[in-house]
Write a protein that holds these residues in place. Structure first.
Motif, PDB file in Angstrom:
ATOM      1  N   HIS A 103       0.913  -1.295  -0.242  1.00 12.54           N
ATOM      2  CA  HIS A 103       0.119   0.096   0.016  1.00 12.54           C
ATOM      3  C   HIS A 103       1.025   1.249  -0.088  1.00 12.54           C
ATOM      4  N   ASP A 104       0.619   1.861  -1.111  1.00 11.73           N
ATOM      5  CA  ASP A 104       1.521   3.237  -1.291  1.00 11.73           C
ATOM      6  C   ASP A 104       0.935   4.431  -0.490  1.00 11.73           C
ATOM      7  N   GLY A 105       0.010   4.469   0.009  1.00 14.58           N
ATOM      8  CA  GLY A 105      -0.796   5.431   0.610  1.00 14.58           C
ATOM      9  C   GLY A 105      -2.182   5.981  -0.523  1.00 14.58           C
ATOM     10  N   ASP A 106      -2.010   5.783  -1.530  1.00  8.73           N
ATOM     11  CA  ASP A 106      -3.001   5.681  -2.214  1.00  8.73           C
ATOM     12  C   ASP A 106      -3.611   4.420  -2.892  1.00  8.73           C
ATOM     13  N   GLU A 107      -2.908   3.594  -3.451  1.00 10.52           N
ATOM     14  CA  GLU A 107      -3.157   2.282  -4.040  1.00 10.52           C
ATOM     15  C   GLU A 107      -2.614   0.867  -3.364  1.00 10.52           C
ATOM     16  N   ARG A 108      -3.400  -0.089  -3.322  1.00 12.90           N
ATOM     17  CA  ARG A 108      -3.417  -1.228  -2.751  1.00 12.90           C
ATOM     18  C   ARG A 108      -3.004  -2.270  -3.665  1.00 12.90           C
ATOM     19  N   ASP A 109      -2.431  -3.323  -3.654  1.00 13.04           N
ATOM     20  CA  ASP A 109      -2.467  -4.489  -4.725  1.00 13.04           C
ATOM     21  C   ASP A 109      -1.488  -5.939  -3.754  1.00 13.04           C
TER      22      ASP A 109
ATOM     23  N   ARG B  89      16.135 -10.625   8.577  1.00 15.95           N
ATOM     24  CA  ARG B  89      16.033  -9.998   7.355  1.00 15.95           C
ATOM     25  C   ARG B  89      15.199 -10.632   6.355  1.00 15.95           C
ATOM     26  N   LEU B  90      14.461 -10.447   5.443  1.00 12.29           N
ATOM     27  CA  LEU B  90      13.847 -11.026   4.424  1.00 12.29           C
ATOM     28  C   LEU B  90      13.981 -10.203   3.123  1.00 12.29           C
ATOM     29  N   LEU B  91      14.301 -11.084   2.047  1.00  9.94           N
ATOM     30  CA  LEU B  91      14.229 -10.623   0.723  1.00  9.94           C
ATOM     31  C   LEU B  91      13.259 -11.308  -0.145  1.00  9.94           C
ATOM     32  N   VAL B  92      12.255 -10.341  -0.733  1.00 11.20           N
ATOM     33  CA  VAL B  92      11.156 -10.856  -1.348  1.00 11.20           C
ATOM     34  C   VAL B  92      11.392 -10.101  -2.833  1.00 11.20           C
ATOM     35  N   CYS B  93      11.298 -10.623  -3.962  1.00 16.01           N
ATOM     36  CA  CYS B  93      11.680 -10.350  -5.151  1.00 16.01           C
ATOM     37  C   CYS B  93      10.232 -10.138  -6.031  1.00 16.01           C
ATOM     38  N   LEU B  94       9.837  -9.163  -6.637  1.00 15.07           N
ATOM     39  CA  LEU B  94       8.689  -8.937  -7.298  1.00 15.07           C
ATOM     40  C   LEU B  94       8.830  -8.490  -8.824  1.00 15.07           C
ATOM     41  N   SER B  95       8.222  -9.225  -9.734  1.00 12.53           N
ATOM     42  CA  SER B  95       8.451  -9.046 -11.307  1.00 12.53           C
ATOM     43  C   SER B  95       8.189  -7.361 -11.477  1.00 12.53           C
ATOM     44  N   VAL B  96       8.966  -6.934 -12.411  1.00 17.73           N
ATOM     45  CA  VAL B  96       8.969  -5.565 -12.963  1.00 17.73           C
ATOM     46  C   VAL B  96       7.938  -5.437 -13.694  1.00 17.73           C
ATOM     47  N   ALA B  97       7.451  -6.477 -14.159  1.00 15.03           N
ATOM     48  CA  ALA B  97       5.948  -6.163 -15.103  1.00 15.03           C
ATOM     49  C   ALA B  97       4.997  -6.322 -14.238  1.00 15.03           C
ATOM     50  N   ASN B  98       5.049  -6.443 -12.985  1.00 14.79           N
ATOM     51  CA  ASN B  98       3.568  -6.676 -12.180  1.00 14.79           C
ATOM     52  C   ASN B  98       3.322  -5.374 -11.414  1.00 14.79           C
ATOM     53  N   ARG B  99       1.928  -5.039 -11.259  1.00 12.13           N
ATOM     54  CA  ARG B  99       1.366  -3.740 -11.021  1.00 12.13           C
ATOM     55  C   ARG B  99       1.886  -3.556  -9.505  1.00 12.13           C
TER      56      ARG B  99
ATOM     57  N   THR C 121       4.644  -4.228  -7.980  1.00 11.29           N
ATOM     58  CA  THR C 121       6.060  -3.593  -7.914  1.00 11.29           C
ATOM     59  C   THR C 121       5.742  -2.236  -8.054  1.00 11.29           C
ATOM     60  N   ARG C 122       5.008  -1.807  -9.028  1.00  9.41           N
ATOM     61  CA  ARG C 122       4.960  -0.342  -8.898  1.00  9.41           C
ATOM     62  C   ARG C 122       4.148   0.202  -7.662  1.00  9.41           C
ATOM     63  N   VAL C 123       3.482  -0.356  -6.880  1.00 11.58           N
ATOM     64  CA  VAL C 123       2.622   0.015  -5.721  1.00 11.58           C
ATOM     65  C   VAL C 123       3.800   0.032  -4.753  1.00 11.58           C
ATOM     66  N   ALA C 124       4.426  -1.153  -4.672  1.00 16.75           N
ATOM     67  CA  ALA C 124       5.375  -1.510  -3.588  1.00 16.75           C
ATOM     68  C   ALA C 124       6.636  -0.354  -3.739  1.00 16.75           C
ATOM     69  N   ALA C 125       6.679   0.334  -5.024  1.00 11.27           N
ATOM     70  CA  ALA C 125       7.874   1.331  -5.057  1.00 11.27           C
ATOM     71  C   ALA C 125       7.730   2.363  -4.019  1.00 11.27           C
ATOM     72  N   GLY C 126       6.552   2.544  -3.494  1.00 10.76           N
ATOM     73  CA  GLY C 126       6.155   3.732  -2.743  1.00 10.76           C
ATOM     74  C   GLY C 126       5.530   3.252  -1.296  1.00 10.76           C
TER      75      GLY C 126
END
Length: 187
Positions: free
Chosen positions: A38-44, A60-70, A72-77
């Motif tokens: 959740h980036d403050g506006d959108e959830r996915d 520590r945990l590493l999770v990897c999200l596909s760049v093609a995935n929406r 990932t765009r929400v997770a960026a914020g």
């Protein structure tokens, strides 16, 4: 040892192709997770097969999200991500979060969840989850790695490994969802 071996590329410096590397990863069965953001506006949220603990102390945990995935765009914020372990009974959640794309479907409208820290969706039916503060985002080819510092955890009673002692359920794995068509192409 028998089988096909790709030539050693160490001297030439050419990395293996995806097909050549598949000789190593074919047949490996990874546990699956749903990661929500959740980036403050959108959830996915999306189905994730690339996740691993990277440190014991501090955790520590590493999770990897596909760049093609929406997601990932929400997770960026998103300041935090929630990582949900799926159990054997959770095939419908895997099909929803892996077989649909957030570009076309509001996946969270089709399942039960509640807001967690910073509004991140916490799936009601996931047997265990961890919420982690994003410490770093790392480009990793066709995925973005999110290094997480765990800040909260939930584990329902009876969600141990399937050892017959805790009444738990084994994690859902890649082999368990080979019938799910991805919501979008990788990368």
């Amino acid at each position: 040892m028998s089988g096909t071996v790709a030539p050693d590329r160490g001297e030439t410096g050419r990395p293996l192709t995806t097909d050549e590397f598949d000789a190593f990863v074919d047949g490996l069965d990874y546990p699956l997770f749903v990661v929500t953001a959740h980036d403050g506006d959108e959830r996915d949220g999306c189905l994730v097969g690339f996740a691993t603990q990277t440190s014991i102390d501090p955790p520590r945990l590493l999770v990897c999200l596909s760049v093609a995935n929406r997601t990932t765009r929400v997770a960026a914020g998103s300041p935090v991500l929630a990582v949900h372990v799926l159990g054997e009974r959770d095939h419908p959640l895997a099909a929803l979060f892996g077989g649909e794309t957030g570009d076309e479907t509001d996946k969270l409208a089709r399942c039960d969840w509640r807001p967690g820290p910073h509004g991140v969706p916490l799936l009601a039916d996931a047997p265990r989850l961890v919420v982690g503060r994003v410490l770093e985002r790392i480009p990793l080819g066709d995925h973005v790695g999110h290094l997480l510092e765990p800040v909260s955890v939930r584990r329902d009673a009876g969600t141990g490994d399937d050892d017959g002692e805790g009444g738990g359920t084994a994690p859902l794995t890649l082999a368990d969802v080979d019938d799910v068509e991805p919501g979008h192409a990788a990368g």
